[in-house]
Enzyme design. Structure first.
Site, PDB file in Angstrom:
ATOM      1  N   TYR A 138       0.686  -1.074  -0.049  1.00 36.78           N
ATOM      2  CA  TYR A 138      -0.118   0.254  -0.139  1.00 36.78           C
ATOM      3  C   TYR A 138       1.253   1.062  -0.338  1.00 36.78           C
ATOM      4  O   TYR A 138       1.738   1.286   0.887  1.00 36.78           O
ATOM      5  CB  TYR A 138      -1.231   0.022   1.936  1.00 36.78           C
ATOM      6  CG  TYR A 138      -2.263   0.824   1.116  1.00 36.78           C
ATOM      7  CD1 TYR A 138      -2.410   1.660   0.753  1.00 36.78           C
ATOM      8  CD2 TYR A 138      -3.242   0.723   2.152  1.00 36.78           C
ATOM      9  CE1 TYR A 138      -3.308   2.174   0.089  1.00 36.78           C
ATOM     10  CE2 TYR A 138      -4.320   1.787   2.476  1.00 36.78           C
ATOM     11  CZ  TYR A 138      -4.639   1.993   1.157  1.00 36.78           C
ATOM     12  OH  TYR A 138      -5.213   3.173   1.678  1.00 36.78           O
ATOM     13  N   LYS A 163      -2.053  -1.354  -3.911  1.00 36.81           N
ATOM     14  CA  LYS A 163      -2.883   0.125  -3.642  1.00 36.81           C
ATOM     15  C   LYS A 163      -1.994   0.753  -3.595  1.00 36.81           C
ATOM     16  O   LYS A 163      -1.245   1.131  -2.890  1.00 36.81           O
ATOM     17  CB  LYS A 163      -3.097  -1.094  -2.257  1.00 36.81           C
ATOM     18  CG  LYS A 163      -4.731   0.023  -2.026  1.00 36.81           C
ATOM     19  CD  LYS A 163      -5.056  -0.607  -0.585  1.00 36.81           C
ATOM     20  CE  LYS A 163      -6.446  -0.123  -0.800  1.00 36.81           C
ATOM     21  NZ  LYS A 163      -7.505  -0.609   0.745  1.00 36.81           N
TER      22      LYS A 163
END
Length: 310
Positions: A138, A163
């Site tokens: 992420y 992400k």
């Protein structure tokens, strides 16, 4: 059997952490939240992540949330957990996730520290390689991936997805065009529906949906309209649902979490308004504004419309 190394696609469910007025985790309401997301067809469950107030959880609460998610989903969809922050704690929670039967985890950025790209690559790589679970890395806050970092992570079979929570379109274009299908690409911007029409052409095929905790059918109608390039429907939902909710979210820090709980309460799925510091509950005037938005949203997009849009 060989493990399937693939990130989930579609609309991803991020249940909250329901707390009682005495600040205790409410397992029953958590189970109801997850069951609702499953019944609404969300393609994966991400438990004990940012929407689940991951930084505030005790180890015991974390274990409970993973247990509930794995039990309720019963292998219907993948279960991902949240790990990250402190590297040693992350490794411990990654092992807990594996032992309790999760399918993977979302690795959040290291806490407070901004390291060199080589250090960031080592952080994510170390956590990802610590178990056999799938891992999604992420980028947000203090982490922006370089090509060299993702090149290092591309050699790790466990890393199945990236992400994005930065919203840097130039960077996302560079990364997606460089690595293409090596990773699954997930939109993790706050209220991801706002940016999803810009992300789809880059190759992003999934997103975390906060509003799916209370109006999942509208998120579904919106996403299908985006994929079909139905600009009329996209524009209408933007105008009457997504942007008004986003305007409230932007009024206070922490509303990315507490506004979800307010929306659930308004829609008859009360999980309480208790949030943990430094997050604060939604203020009364903003709660009332949210009520008006959701009433209007349901009038324009009643739930029975979802089957017509698919």
């Amino acid at each position: 059997m060989e493990k399937i190394r693939k990130a989930p696609k579609g609309i991803l469910g991020f249940p909250v952490a329901p707390f009682t007025e005495n600040n205790k985790l409410d397992e029953q309401k958590l189970a109801q939240n997850i069951k609702f997301l499953l019944d609404e067809g969300l393609e994966a469950i991400f438990v004990a992540c940012a929407a689940g107030e991951y930084p505030s959880l005790t180890k015991e609460e974390y274990e409970t949330m993973v247990d509930v998610a794995v039990s309720v989903t019963n292998k219907k969809v993948p279960v991902y957990t949240g790990v990250g922050g402190n590297i040693q704690t992350s490794l411990e929670l990654a092992k807990i996730s594996e032992d309790k039967g999760a399918d993977g985890y979302l690795i959040l950025p290291p806490y407070l520290v901004t390291g060199e790209q080589a250090g960031m690559a080592s952080y994510f790589k170390t956590i990802a390689e610590s178990t056999d679970l799938n891992a999604i890395v992420y980028q947000r806050d203090n982490v922006a991936f370089s090509i060299s970092t993702l090149e290092a992570l591309a050699d790790v079979p466990q890393v199945v997805g990236v992400k994005d929570g930065l919203g840097n379109i130039e960077l996302n274009t560079l990364l997606t065009q460089t690595f293409k299908n090596r990773f699954g690409w997930l939109n993790g911007m706050p209220l991801a529906e706002v940016t999803m029409p810009a992300y789809v052409p880059l190759g992003f095929d999934s997103y975390s949906s906060a509003i799916s905790n209370y109006i999942p059918h509208i998120s579904r109608i919106f996403y299908q309209a985006v994929l079909k390039n139905d600009q009329v429907t996209v524009g209408d939902i933007y105008q009457h649902v997504i942007l008004p909710i986003n305007n409230i979210r932007r009024k206070r820090n922490g509303y990315a979490v507490s506004l979800i709980k307010a929306g659930m309460e308004i829609m008859g799925m009360p999980v309480g308004q208790t949030v943990r510091m430094p997050i604060l509950p939604v203020e009364k005037e903003h709660y009332a504004e949210m009520e008006r938005i959701l009433e209007n949203a349901l009038n324009r997009y009643p739930k029975e419309l979802v089957t017509q849009s698919l």
